[in-house]
Design an enzyme around this catalytic site. Structure first.
Site, PDB file in Angstrom:
ATOM      1  N   VAL A 105       0.826  -1.213   0.000  1.00 55.20           N
ATOM      2  CA  VAL A 105       0.000   0.000   0.000  1.00 55.20           C
ATOM      3  C   VAL A 105       0.855   1.255   0.000  1.00 55.20           C
ATOM      4  CG1 VAL A 105      -1.729   1.310   1.293  1.00 55.20           C
ATOM      5  CG2 VAL A 105      -1.932  -1.181   1.103  1.00 55.20           C
ATOM      6  N   ASP A 144       3.866   1.645  -1.237  1.00 53.52           N
ATOM      7  CA  ASP A 144       4.793   1.791  -2.356  1.00 53.52           C
ATOM      8  C   ASP A 144       4.575   3.166  -2.989  1.00 53.52           C
ATOM      9  OD1 ASP A 144       5.228   1.610  -5.458  1.00 53.52           O
ATOM     10  OD2 ASP A 144       6.460   0.035  -4.592  1.00 53.52           O
ATOM     11  N   PRO A 145       5.636   3.932  -3.238  1.00 56.29           N
ATOM     12  CA  PRO A 145       5.481   5.307  -3.744  1.00 56.29           C
ATOM     13  C   PRO A 145       4.688   5.417  -5.037  1.00 56.29           C
ATOM     14  CG  PRO A 145       7.746   4.914  -3.058  1.00 56.29           C
ATOM     15  CD  PRO A 145       7.053   3.595  -2.996  1.00 56.29           C
ATOM     16  N   THR A 146       4.804   4.412  -5.900  1.00 58.54           N
ATOM     17  CA  THR A 146       4.067   4.462  -7.169  1.00 58.54           C
ATOM     18  C   THR A 146       2.569   4.450  -6.925  1.00 58.54           C
ATOM     19  OG1 THR A 146       5.855   3.342  -8.328  1.00 58.54           O
ATOM     20  CG2 THR A 146       3.708   3.319  -9.393  1.00 58.54           C
ATOM     21  N   LEU A 147       2.133   3.661  -5.941  1.00 62.49           N
ATOM     22  CA  LEU A 147       0.705   3.559  -5.660  1.00 62.49           C
ATOM     23  C   LEU A 147       0.236   4.668  -4.724  1.00 62.49           C
ATOM     24  CD1 LEU A 147       0.384  -0.315  -5.229  1.00 62.49           C
ATOM     25  CD2 LEU A 147       0.079   1.061  -7.293  1.00 62.49           C
ATOM     26  N   ASP A 172     -12.831 -15.243 -15.839  1.00 63.57           N
ATOM     27  CA  ASP A 172     -13.363 -13.889 -15.671  1.00 63.57           C
ATOM     28  C   ASP A 172     -14.707 -13.988 -14.956  1.00 63.57           C
ATOM     29  OD1 ASP A 172     -14.483 -11.371 -15.899  1.00 63.57           O
ATOM     30  OD2 ASP A 172     -13.927 -11.102 -17.994  1.00 63.57           O
ATOM     31  N   LYS A 207     -14.501 -12.710  -0.891  1.00 65.53           N
ATOM     32  CA  LYS A 207     -13.778 -12.054   0.207  1.00 65.53           C
ATOM     33  C   LYS A 207     -13.110 -10.783  -0.305  1.00 65.53           C
ATOM     34  CE  LYS A 207      -9.811 -13.731   1.410  1.00 65.53           C
ATOM     35  NZ  LYS A 207      -8.929 -12.573   1.073  1.00 65.53           N
ATOM     36  N   HIS A 233     -16.323  -4.728  -2.761  1.00 62.96           N
ATOM     37  CA  HIS A 233     -16.025  -3.320  -2.465  1.00 62.96           C
ATOM     38  C   HIS A 233     -15.124  -2.682  -3.527  1.00 62.96           C
ATOM     39  CE1 HIS A 233     -11.983  -3.766  -0.046  1.00 62.96           C
ATOM     40  NE2 HIS A 233     -11.985  -4.497  -1.125  1.00 62.96           N
TER      41      HIS A 233
END
EC number: 2.1.1.150
Length: 357
Positions: free
Chosen positions: A123, A125-128, A244, A258, A262
């Site tokens: 979460v 990570d700078p990219t995200l 898919d 699970k 959301h």
């Protein structure tokens, strides 16, 4: 007595200023947490076997002497926020501080049964995490997710095109699944009587493996994107299927979702739920769908729990998803053709929802 400003008492204004500053610098909370994982501090304390002194800690970390004070300040702040306990060693000549793990930092010990360090690493990570600097731009884009604005692709497309991020994400989800598995140990009633279950979006099978171990006669199918489940090891009662979920879902007595719904807007959730209904009503059977997700309940939840749920709701908005209250869930179930549901508590902020055709 100081005069009021805009009709406010000065003490109210000072409190408001403190609140603003708290949120202005809230990124330091996340970065301090990331720092302690990167520095491997929870493991260092765990391996030490007892509270570790500051001098011992900085020696192991091999930081320059000029930065020892900075380590102390970060550790003090993390301790204030509940991640470590500061213990004064009365036996030492200078009453040197020592740091002990708390329940929160125990969850950051890599290699332990319950470890959320991969979630921190993924979460933050700078990219995200850096994408959140573009929230203003995103809010004016009609169709793009936040990651679509910043990364040039939707989140799932980005993961598919970037194997290293995909691996990090799967590790994070697997670590979270172990936490949910802890809760599922007290939920045998959910799986009793089932002969087969399909874990949709089940990743590498962390949750399915726990279910299989607890119910060895239950056939489990992990259903996820082909690139997630390829080359994974199967067993007598655990198989992997790529596909898919918007097109079809393997048949079973139950379908597990699970932390799936959301991620999606209502219309997509209805499409997914209709496919799950088809999967659990094949051959004239009437199975059930098991949902593990949040149910926002501001009137009954503790304030801290509501804060986590609303925080996650803003986070999911970046993916064009959302967290939902009971009425919003009920509406989805009805529009997807389900007739009944039952909500049970699962973890501090997650609920277990069983829905029936």
């Amino acid at each position: 007595m100081a005069s009021s400003i805009n009709g406010r008492n000065p003490s109210e204004i000072y409190k408001a200023q403190a609140l603003l500053y708290k949120h202005i610098y809230a990124f330091i909370d996340s970065m301090s947490l990331k720092w302690t994982v990167e520095m491997n501090i929870p493991n260092i304390i765990h391996n030490h076997g007892k509270p570790i002194s500051l001098s011992n800690l900085v020696s192991i970390l091999q930081v320059p002497s000029s930065k020892c004070g900075n380590v102390q300040r970060i550790m003090r702040y993390l301790a204030h926020n509940g991640f470590f306990e500061i213990i004064t060693n009365r036996e030492s000549e200078n009453d040197e501080e020592a740091y002990a793990l708390t329940v929160a930092s125990e969850l950051l010990v890599k290699g332990s049964e319950l470890c959320l360090a991969p979630m921190v690493e993924c979460v933050l990570d700078p990219t995200l995490s850096g994408s959140y600097h573009e929230m203003k731009k995103w809010i004016y884009e009609e169709d793009l997710t936040l990651f679509g604005v910043t990364l040039g692709a939707g989140f799932w497309d980005f993961l598919e095109k970037n194997p290293s991020y995909n691996e990090s994400f799967n590790e994070a989800m697997a670590s979270d699944s172990k936490m949910i598995n802890l809760a599922l140990r007290d939920c045998d009633f959910v799986f009793e009587g089932l002969e087969s279950i399909v874990d949709v979006g089940g990743g590498t099978g962390t949750t399915a493996k726990i279910i299989c171990e607890r119910f060895p006669k239950l056939k489990c199918v992990v259903f996820d994107r082909p690139q997630v489940v390829e080359n994974l090891t199967e067993s007598d009662n655990l198989t992997y299927v790529g596909g898919d979920m918007f097109k079809s879902i393997p048949n079973g007595d139950a379908v597990l979702l699970k932390w799936i719904l959301h991620n999606w807007i209502d219309s997509d959730c209805i499409r997914i739920l209709k496919k799950t209904k088809e999967a659990v009503t094949s051959d004239g059977k009437k199975g059930k769908v098991i949902i593990i997700d949040m149910v926002i309940n501001e009137k009954e939840d503790e304030n801290q729990i509501t804060q986590v749920k609303l925080l996650m709701d803003v986070n999911m908005a970046s993916l064009n998803g959302k967290e939902r209250n009971e009425n919003e869930w009920k509406k989805l179930f009805k529009e997807a053709g389900f007739h009944d549901y039952k909500i049970s508590p699962l973890t501090g902020f997650l609920s277990l929802i069983e829905i029936y055709p």
